[in-house]
Scaffold this motif. Structure first.
Motif, PDB file in Angstrom:
ATOM      1  N   GLY A 259      45.406  52.434  14.850  1.00 43.33           N
ATOM      2  CA  GLY A 259      45.985  51.122  15.119  1.00 43.33           C
ATOM      3  C   GLY A 259      47.470  51.137  14.793  1.00 43.33           C
ATOM      4  O   GLY A 259      48.241  51.916  15.347  1.00 43.33           O
ATOM      5  N   MET A 260      47.878  50.295  13.870  1.00 39.76           N
ATOM      6  CA  MET A 260      49.276  50.250  13.454  1.00 39.76           C
ATOM      7  C   MET A 260      49.611  51.473  12.624  1.00 39.76           C
ATOM      8  O   MET A 260      48.924  51.791  11.655  1.00 39.76           O
ATOM      9  CB  MET A 260      49.533  48.977  12.636  1.00 39.76           C
ATOM     10  CG  MET A 260      50.991  48.821  12.181  1.00 39.76           C
ATOM     11  SD  MET A 260      51.245  47.348  11.148  1.00 39.76           S
ATOM     12  CE  MET A 260      50.932  46.049  12.341  1.00 39.76           C
ATOM     13  N   SER A 261      50.673  52.177  12.990  1.00 41.53           N
ATOM     14  CA  SER A 261      51.059  53.374  12.238  1.00 41.53           C
ATOM     15  C   SER A 261      51.639  52.998  10.883  1.00 41.53           C
ATOM     16  O   SER A 261      52.035  51.846  10.651  1.00 41.53           O
ATOM     17  CB  SER A 261      52.101  54.181  13.028  1.00 41.53           C
ATOM     18  OG  SER A 261      53.361  53.526  13.003  1.00 41.53           O
ATOM     19  N   GLY A 262      51.693  53.997   9.999  1.00 41.68           N
ATOM     20  CA  GLY A 262      52.275  53.757   8.687  1.00 41.68           C
ATOM     21  C   GLY A 262      53.728  53.328   8.781  1.00 41.68           C
ATOM     22  O   GLY A 262      54.187  52.480   8.007  1.00 41.68           O
ATOM     23  N   LEU A 263      54.463  53.899   9.726  1.00 40.76           N
ATOM     24  CA  LEU A 263      55.871  53.543   9.896  1.00 40.76           C
ATOM     25  C   LEU A 263      56.013  52.087  10.344  1.00 40.76           C
ATOM     26  O   LEU A 263      56.874  51.346   9.844  1.00 40.76           O
ATOM     27  CB  LEU A 263      56.534  54.475  10.909  1.00 40.76           C
ATOM     28  CG  LEU A 263      58.059  54.427  10.959  1.00 40.76           C
ATOM     29  CD1 LEU A 263      58.672  54.868   9.635  1.00 40.76           C
ATOM     30  CD2 LEU A 263      58.581  55.304  12.097  1.00 40.76           C
TER      31      LEU A 263
END
Length: 242
Positions: free
Chosen positions: A58-62
């Motif tokens: 889903g949403m990347s760490g960055l």
């Protein structure tokens, strides 16, 4: 000292390994498999530090990092990024997004613990057990002692638990102006619902406890803003036994 570390990592084996090592080091681990779960945990309790994997479903760490830094509530929470990406530009991107440190996989859990302690010393010294001093006034979290060094015996300062935490926070961040809301979050904790004016009562008690050793004036009221600990404020001479 109870320090919570949010671990945002999608690999169960790595979460288990990190959680065990952090718990052994005295931290309170909060595991989350993705940014959605991490956001839900953060809404309940603000962690003292976040260990964040770059490659998340889903949403990347960055992306999550940028979201954290854009939110006033999480803007100042220290973050260490974990990643298998070791290119220089990747490190630059992570640090420019707001990461406080960057650890490339594979890594030693002991190194991560050391990095966490280093980041906390730099970003949140009030959460460590390192002694802090302002002139002759010293506060030692490990022994729960506050004292003033004199030519003779050290003069103890007797504080209640809240006043101790309040003084520790001020001494760890000298010369900075702290709003009542910031002091409330940092000393009493996030999601603690008390009146901001309660802080004034505890500051008054702290000053009263510091007055016998001549250090009550170091806690300054900044009109319209909050409080500041000034190492330059004048103090009374400390009386010593003959």
């Amino acid at each position: 000292m109870h320090i919570s570390v949010l671990i945002v990592e999608d690999e169960p084996a790595i979460i288990e390994l990190l959680a065990a090592n952090l718990k052994h080091a005295g931290f309170h681990p909060l595991p989350a498999r993705n940014a959605t779960i991490a956001s839900a945990l953060i809404s309940e309790i603000l962690p003292d530090l976040i260990v964040l994997d770059w490659m998340l479903p889903g949403m990347s760490g960055l992306q999550f990092m940028r979201k954290l830094r854009a939110d006033s509530r999480t803007r100042d929470v220290p973050v260490i990024m974990l990643t298998a990406r070791d290119e220089e530009q990747d490190r630059v991107d992570g640090l420019e997004a707001g990461a406080d440190d960057y650890l490339v996989k594979p890594f030693s859990p002991k190194e991560l613990v050391a990095r966490i302690k280093a980041v906390l010393r730099r970003r949140a010294p009030q959460l460590t057990d390192d002694a802090v001093s302002v002139r002759s006034l010293t506060l030692d979290p490990a022994t729960r002692r506050v004292f003033v060094k004199t030519a003779g015996d050290d003069m103890p300062v007797h504080l209640g638990p809240t006043e101790f935490k309040l003084l520790h926070y001020f001494m760890a961040h000298p010369e900075r102006v702290h709003s009542r809301s910031l002091v409330l979050d940092q000393v009493w904790g996030d999601h603690v619902f008390i009146e901001e004016r309660t802080i004034d009562v505890h500051v008054k008690r702290l000053r009263a406890a510091l007055k016998p050793v001549g250090y009550d004036a170091i806690i300054e009221t900044v009109r319209g803003s909050g409080y500041r600990l000034s190492g330059m404020a004048p103090s009374q001479p400390v009386a010593t036994a003959a």
